[in-house]
Write a protein that holds these residues in place. Structure first.
Motif, PDB file in Angstrom:
ATOM      1  N   TYR A   1      34.116  43.386  40.365  1.00 43.30           N
ATOM      2  CA  TYR A   1      33.054  42.190  41.003  1.00 43.30           C
ATOM      3  C   TYR A   1      32.678  43.445  42.532  1.00 43.30           C
ATOM      4  CZ  TYR A   1      34.109  39.123  37.420  1.00 43.30           C
ATOM      5  OH  TYR A   1      33.846  38.350  35.957  1.00 43.30           O
ATOM      6  N   GLU A   2      31.223  43.327  43.300  1.00 38.57           N
ATOM      7  CA  GLU A   2      30.842  43.288  44.007  1.00 38.57           C
ATOM      8  C   GLU A   2      30.342  42.016  44.411  1.00 38.57           C
ATOM      9  OE1 GLU A   2      26.843  45.122  46.263  1.00 38.57           O
ATOM     10  OE2 GLU A   2      28.092  46.865  44.704  1.00 38.57           O
ATOM     11  N   VAL A   3      31.085  41.368  45.367  1.00 38.48           N
ATOM     12  CA  VAL A   3      30.692  40.220  45.546  1.00 38.48           C
ATOM     13  C   VAL A   3      30.576  40.042  47.436  1.00 38.48           C
ATOM     14  CG1 VAL A   3      31.904  38.069  46.024  1.00 38.48           C
ATOM     15  CG2 VAL A   3      33.576  39.063  44.575  1.00 38.48           C
ATOM     16  N   PRO A   4      28.857  39.535  47.582  1.00 38.33           N
ATOM     17  CA  PRO A   4      28.395  39.911  49.040  1.00 38.33           C
ATOM     18  C   PRO A   4      29.423  39.254  49.975  1.00 38.33           C
ATOM     19  CG  PRO A   4      26.993  39.053  47.204  1.00 38.33           C
ATOM     20  CD  PRO A   4      28.265  38.514  46.408  1.00 38.33           C
ATOM     21  N   THR A   5      29.960  38.142  49.678  1.00 38.67           N
ATOM     22  CA  THR A   5      31.005  37.176  50.572  1.00 38.67           C
ATOM     23  C   THR A   5      32.129  38.238  50.885  1.00 38.67           C
ATOM     24  OG1 THR A   5      32.156  36.051  49.884  1.00 38.67           O
ATOM     25  CG2 THR A   5      30.228  35.843  50.589  1.00 38.67           C
ATOM     26  N   TYR A   6      31.884  39.293  50.336  1.00 44.01           N
ATOM     27  CA  TYR A   6      34.063  40.318  50.734  1.00 44.01           C
ATOM     28  C   TYR A   6      33.713  41.329  50.722  1.00 44.01           C
ATOM     29  CZ  TYR A   6      39.003  41.050  49.394  1.00 44.01           C
ATOM     30  OH  TYR A   6      40.187  41.164  49.104  1.00 44.01           O
ATOM     31  N   HIS A   7      34.379  41.780  51.434  1.00 42.12           N
ATOM     32  CA  HIS A   7      34.610  42.769  52.064  1.00 42.12           C
ATOM     33  C   HIS A   7      34.495  44.556  51.496  1.00 42.12           C
ATOM     34  CE1 HIS A   7      39.185  41.967  52.849  1.00 42.12           C
ATOM     35  NE2 HIS A   7      38.738  43.974  52.482  1.00 42.12           N
ATOM     36  N   LYS A   8      35.293  44.013  50.349  1.00 45.24           N
ATOM     37  CA  LYS A   8      35.476  45.272  49.030  1.00 45.24           C
ATOM     38  C   LYS A   8      35.792  45.416  47.911  1.00 45.24           C
ATOM     39  CE  LYS A   8      40.471  45.042  49.912  1.00 45.24           C
ATOM     40  NZ  LYS A   8      41.343  45.650  50.263  1.00 45.24           N
ATOM     41  N   LEU A   9      35.284  46.152  46.463  1.00 44.50           N
ATOM     42  CA  LEU A   9      35.622  45.626  45.405  1.00 44.50           C
ATOM     43  C   LEU A   9      36.695  44.686  45.387  1.00 44.50           C
ATOM     44  CD1 LEU A   9      34.246  48.682  44.051  1.00 44.50           C
ATOM     45  CD2 LEU A   9      33.155  46.793  43.513  1.00 44.50           C
ATOM     46  N   LEU A  10      36.540  44.170  44.273  1.00 41.75           N
ATOM     47  CA  LEU A  10      37.703  42.914  43.684  1.00 41.75           C
ATOM     48  C   LEU A  10      37.878  42.785  42.576  1.00 41.75           C
ATOM     49  CD1 LEU A  10      39.523  40.143  44.209  1.00 41.75           C
ATOM     50  CD2 LEU A  10      37.676  39.451  44.074  1.00 41.75           C
ATOM     51  N   PHE A  11      38.794  43.721  41.691  1.00 41.02           N
ATOM     52  CA  PHE A  11      39.324  43.566  40.448  1.00 41.02           C
ATOM     53  C   PHE A  11      40.072  41.990  40.092  1.00 41.02           C
ATOM     54  CE2 PHE A  11      39.669  47.775  42.033  1.00 41.02           C
ATOM     55  CZ  PHE A  11      39.253  48.814  41.005  1.00 41.02           C
ATOM     56  N   LEU A  12      39.295  41.846  39.271  1.00 39.96           N
ATOM     57  CA  LEU A  12      40.139  40.384  38.326  1.00 39.96           C
ATOM     58  C   LEU A  12      40.432  41.244  36.719  1.00 39.96           C
ATOM     59  CD1 LEU A  12      40.311  36.925  38.663  1.00 39.96           C
ATOM     60  CD2 LEU A  12      37.893  37.048  37.597  1.00 39.96           C
ATOM     61  N   THR A  13      41.710  40.350  35.907  1.00 39.49           N
ATOM     62  CA  THR A  13      42.696  40.389  35.496  1.00 39.49           C
ATOM     63  C   THR A  13      43.152  39.339  34.512  1.00 39.49           C
ATOM     64  OG1 THR A  13      43.169  42.025  33.569  1.00 39.49           O
ATOM     65  CG2 THR A  13      44.537  41.926  35.608  1.00 39.49           C
ATOM     66  N   ASP A  14      43.109  38.761  33.826  1.00 45.70           N
ATOM     67  CA  ASP A  14      42.614  39.107  32.269  1.00 45.70           C
ATOM     68  C   ASP A  14      42.083  38.153  31.937  1.00 45.70           C
ATOM     69  OD1 ASP A  14      41.106  39.709  30.302  1.00 45.70           O
ATOM     70  OD2 ASP A  14      43.091  40.458  28.988  1.00 45.70           O
ATOM     71  N   GLY A  15      40.343  38.098  32.141  1.00 48.77           N
ATOM     72  CA  GLY A  15      40.012  37.055  31.457  1.00 48.77           C
ATOM     73  C   GLY A  15      38.932  37.297  30.162  1.00 48.77           C
ATOM     74  N   GLY A  16      39.122  37.963  29.802  1.00 45.59           N
ATOM     75  CA  GLY A  16      38.384  38.310  28.928  1.00 45.59           C
ATOM     76  C   GLY A  16      39.379  38.467  26.895  1.00 45.59           C
ATOM     77  N   MET A  17      40.312  38.831  27.353  1.00 47.12           N
ATOM     78  CA  MET A  17      40.736  38.982  26.519  1.00 47.12           C
ATOM     79  C   MET A  17      42.461  38.509  25.845  1.00 47.12           C
ATOM     80  SD  MET A  17      41.270  43.336  25.231  1.00 47.12           S
ATOM     81  CE  MET A  17      41.543  42.713  23.301  1.00 47.12           C
ATOM     82  N   ASN A  18      43.566  38.480  26.626  1.00 45.81           N
ATOM     83  CA  ASN A  18      44.586  37.779  26.776  1.00 45.81           C
ATOM     84  C   ASN A  18      44.430  35.999  27.313  1.00 45.81           C
ATOM     85  OD1 ASN A  18      46.608  40.173  25.592  1.00 45.81           O
ATOM     86  ND2 ASN A  18      45.420  40.988  26.942  1.00 45.81           N
ATOM     87  N   ILE A  19      44.633  35.596  26.355  1.00 47.59           N
ATOM     88  CA  ILE A  19      44.550  33.311  26.099  1.00 47.59           C
ATOM     89  C   ILE A  19      46.220  33.539  26.607  1.00 47.59           C
ATOM     90  CG2 ILE A  19      44.592  31.903  25.306  1.00 47.59           C
ATOM     91  CD1 ILE A  19      43.580  33.072  22.451  1.00 47.59           C
ATOM     92  N   SER A  20      46.790  33.924  27.012  1.00 48.34           N
ATOM     93  CA  SER A  20      47.875  32.878  27.760  1.00 48.34           C
ATOM     94  C   SER A  20      49.526  34.346  27.638  1.00 48.34           C
ATOM     95  CB  SER A  20      48.188  31.472  27.044  1.00 48.34           C
ATOM     96  OG  SER A  20      49.256  30.911  27.944  1.00 48.34           O
ATOM     97  N   PRO A  21      49.311  34.714  28.336  1.00 48.42           N
ATOM     98  CA  PRO A  21      50.285  36.171  28.573  1.00 48.42           C
ATOM     99  C   PRO A  21      51.493  35.603  28.608  1.00 48.42           C
ATOM    100  CG  PRO A  21      48.202  36.917  30.524  1.00 48.42           C
ATOM    101  CD  PRO A  21      47.651  35.342  30.095  1.00 48.42           C
ATOM    102  N   ASN A  22      52.356  36.117  27.953  1.00 47.96           N
ATOM    103  CA  ASN A  22      53.852  35.312  28.967  1.00 47.96           C
ATOM    104  C   ASN A  22      53.993  36.970  30.057  1.00 47.96           C
ATOM    105  OD1 ASN A  22      54.654  38.838  27.403  1.00 47.96           O
ATOM    106  ND2 ASN A  22      55.593  37.237  25.936  1.00 47.96           N
ATOM    107  N   LEU A  23      55.678  36.600  30.710  1.00 49.17           N
ATOM    108  CA  LEU A  23      55.511  37.960  31.796  1.00 49.17           C
ATOM    109  C   LEU A  23      55.659  39.169  31.449  1.00 49.17           C
ATOM    110  CD1 LEU A  23      56.560  38.431  34.348  1.00 49.17           C
ATOM    111  CD2 LEU A  23      59.084  38.093  34.073  1.00 49.17           C
ATOM    112  N   GLU A  24      55.932  39.809  30.194  1.00 52.02           N
ATOM    113  CA  GLU A  24      56.327  41.018  29.767  1.00 52.02           C
ATOM    114  C   GLU A  24      54.430  41.475  29.829  1.00 52.02           C
ATOM    115  OE1 GLU A  24      57.727  44.158  26.450  1.00 52.02           O
ATOM    116  OE2 GLU A  24      57.821  41.499  26.156  1.00 52.02           O
ATOM    117  N   GLU A  25      53.822  40.264  29.047  1.00 52.29           N
ATOM    118  CA  GLU A  25      52.677  40.197  28.755  1.00 52.29           C
ATOM    119  C   GLU A  25      52.142  41.175  29.694  1.00 52.29           C
ATOM    120  OE1 GLU A  25      51.972  38.795  24.442  1.00 52.29           O
ATOM    121  OE2 GLU A  25      51.431  37.823  26.266  1.00 52.29           O
ATOM    122  N   LYS A  26      52.181  40.059  30.603  1.00 50.56           N
ATOM    123  CA  LYS A  26      51.486  39.946  32.621  1.00 50.56           C
ATOM    124  C   LYS A  26      51.443  41.322  33.137  1.00 50.56           C
ATOM    125  CE  LYS A  26      51.278  35.143  33.050  1.00 50.56           C
ATOM    126  NZ  LYS A  26      51.910  34.098  33.457  1.00 50.56           N
TER     127      LYS A  26
END
Length: 301
Positions: free
Chosen positions: A127-152
Motif C-alpha cells: 500500500y501507498e498510504v498518503p499518511t505513511y512515509h513509505k510503502l506498507l506491506f500487509l499479509t495475509d488478508g486474501g487467502m489463509n483464513i485462520s493460519p496456525n503458527l507454522e503457517e504464519k
C-alpha cells in the motif's frame, strides 16, 4: 520506496519478463497489460477468447501485433495453459484475467504441471498510504483464513521475500494483535510472541526485525508508542504488518483503500513464480502496479 510508481521505475531497468494472462478477455486487465508492455515491463502472452480479446483491443485502440495469443474459451483450460507456460519456462509469471480465483489457483497447485512448492500460498498487498512515509506491506488478508503458527511463519517468509525484492536491506515486521501483552486467551498474542522469538533466532533471515504482539497503533505510530511508553524497534517505521486472520487483513486493507485513499498492488507468493491476483474492483492503474510488482519479484527470484 515511498511510491508505487517507484516499483514501475525500478522494474523498467530490469530484463523484461514474460507474463501469461489467464482468461485475458477483460477490459481493465488488458488495459493494464498493454500499458505494462508499452513501458517495457512485460511481454504478454494472452490466453483466452480470441474474438473477445480482439474486440476489447479494438475498443481500446490498441494493436495486438507482435503479441502471442492462445485462443482458449474454456476458463479452466485457459488457467491450465497459462500455468503450464510458466512451468515450462515459456513465461516468468502468471496473472488472473476474468476467470474466478479458485480456477486459477487450482491450476497453480496442480501436482502434475502446477507451480506448487513446499511453501504456503499467501496474499501480499503493498500500500501507498498518503499518511505513511513509505510503502506498507500487509499479509495475509486474501487467502489463509485462520493460519496456525507454522503457517504464519511461512506467510511471513513469503512477505519478507517480497520486501527484499523491492530492495529493503532491513525489514521491520509487526505481528498484529489487539494488545501487547501475551495472553493464553488470545491466540494471536501467543503466536506473535513466538514469531518474534523465531525472528530473533534468524528464521526469517538477516536484517529482519520481528516484533509482536503489537496493536495497529503501535505498529504504525511512533507517537503512540511514546505515549504508551512502549519500547520498540519497529513502531512508526514498520514495513510488514502480519495479521492474525483473514478478517483483520481484509478489514485493514479495505480501510486503507476506501478511508485513507491508499493505492495498492497485490500478489500471491509461495509458488514457483508470482501470481498476479487482482480484484475485479481494482482499476487499471492498480492492476498495472500489481503487474510491476510481479515482474519485480519474478526478476528477483
Amino acid at each position: 520506496m515511498r511510491k508505487l510508481d517507484e516499483i514501475i521505475k525500478k522494474v523498467k531497468d530490469l530484463p523484461t519478463m514474460k507474463l501469461a494472462v489467464a482468461a485475458a478477455e477483460d477490459i481493465e486487465v488488458l488495459e493494464s497489460v498493454f500499458s505494462a508492455r508499452k513501458q517495457g515491463i512485460v511481454e504478454p502472452i494472452l490466453v483466452g477468447d480470441l474474438e473477445k480479446i480482439n474486440k476489447i483491443a479494438n475498443d481500446l485502440g490498441e494493436s495486438l501485433d507482435g503479441i502471442c495469443i492462445i485462443d482458449e474459451k474454456d476458463y479452466f483450460l485457459a488457467a491450465q495453459k497459462s500455468v503450464m507456460l510458466v512451468s515450462n519456462g515459456q513465461a516468468d509469471f502468471v496473472m488472473k484475467g476474468i476467470l474466478d480465483t479458485s480456477i486459477l489457483l487450482k491450476a497453480v497447485l496442480d501436482k502434475e504441471y502446477g507451480l506448487r512448492t513446499d511453501s504456503l500460498l499467501s496474499h501480499l498487498m503493498v500500500y501507498e498510504v498518503p499518511t505513511y512515509h513509505k510503502l506498507l506491506f500487509l499479509t495475509d488478508g486474501g487467502m489463509n483464513i485462520s493460519p496456525n503458527l507454522e503457517e504464519k511463519a511461512k506467510i511471513l517468509k513469503n512477505a519478507v521475500k517480497g520486501a527484499k525484492a523491492l530492495g529493503l536491506e532491513e525489514v521491520k515486521v509487526a505481528c498484529l494483535a489487539a494488545k501487547e501483552k501475551v495472553s493464553e486467551k488470545m491466540v494471536a498474542t501467543v503466536d506473535a510472541a513466538a514469531l518474534e522469538e523465531k525472528g530473533q533466532n534468524g528464521e526469517f533471515g538477516q536484517g529482519v526485525i520481528v516484533e509482536g504482539p503489537l496493536a495497529f497503533d503501535l505498529a504504525v505510530s511512533k507517537e503512540a508508542a511514546q505515549i504508551k511508553n512502549f519500547k520498540s524497534e519497529v513502531s512508526g517505521d514498520v514495513d510488514i504488518i502480519l495479521v492474525p486472520n483473514i478478517e483483520v487483513g481484509n478489514g485493514v486493507g479495505k480501510s486503507l483503500t476506501y478511508m485513507a485513499n491508499a493505492k495498492s498492488a497485490g500478489i500471491i507468493m509461495g509458488a514457483k513464480a508470482p501470481v498476479v491476483l487482482v480484484s475485479r474492483a481494482d482499476d487499471a492503474q492498480s492492476k498495472l502496479y500489481s503487474i510491476a510488482l510481479g515482474a519485480l519479484i519474478a526478476n528477483y527470484k
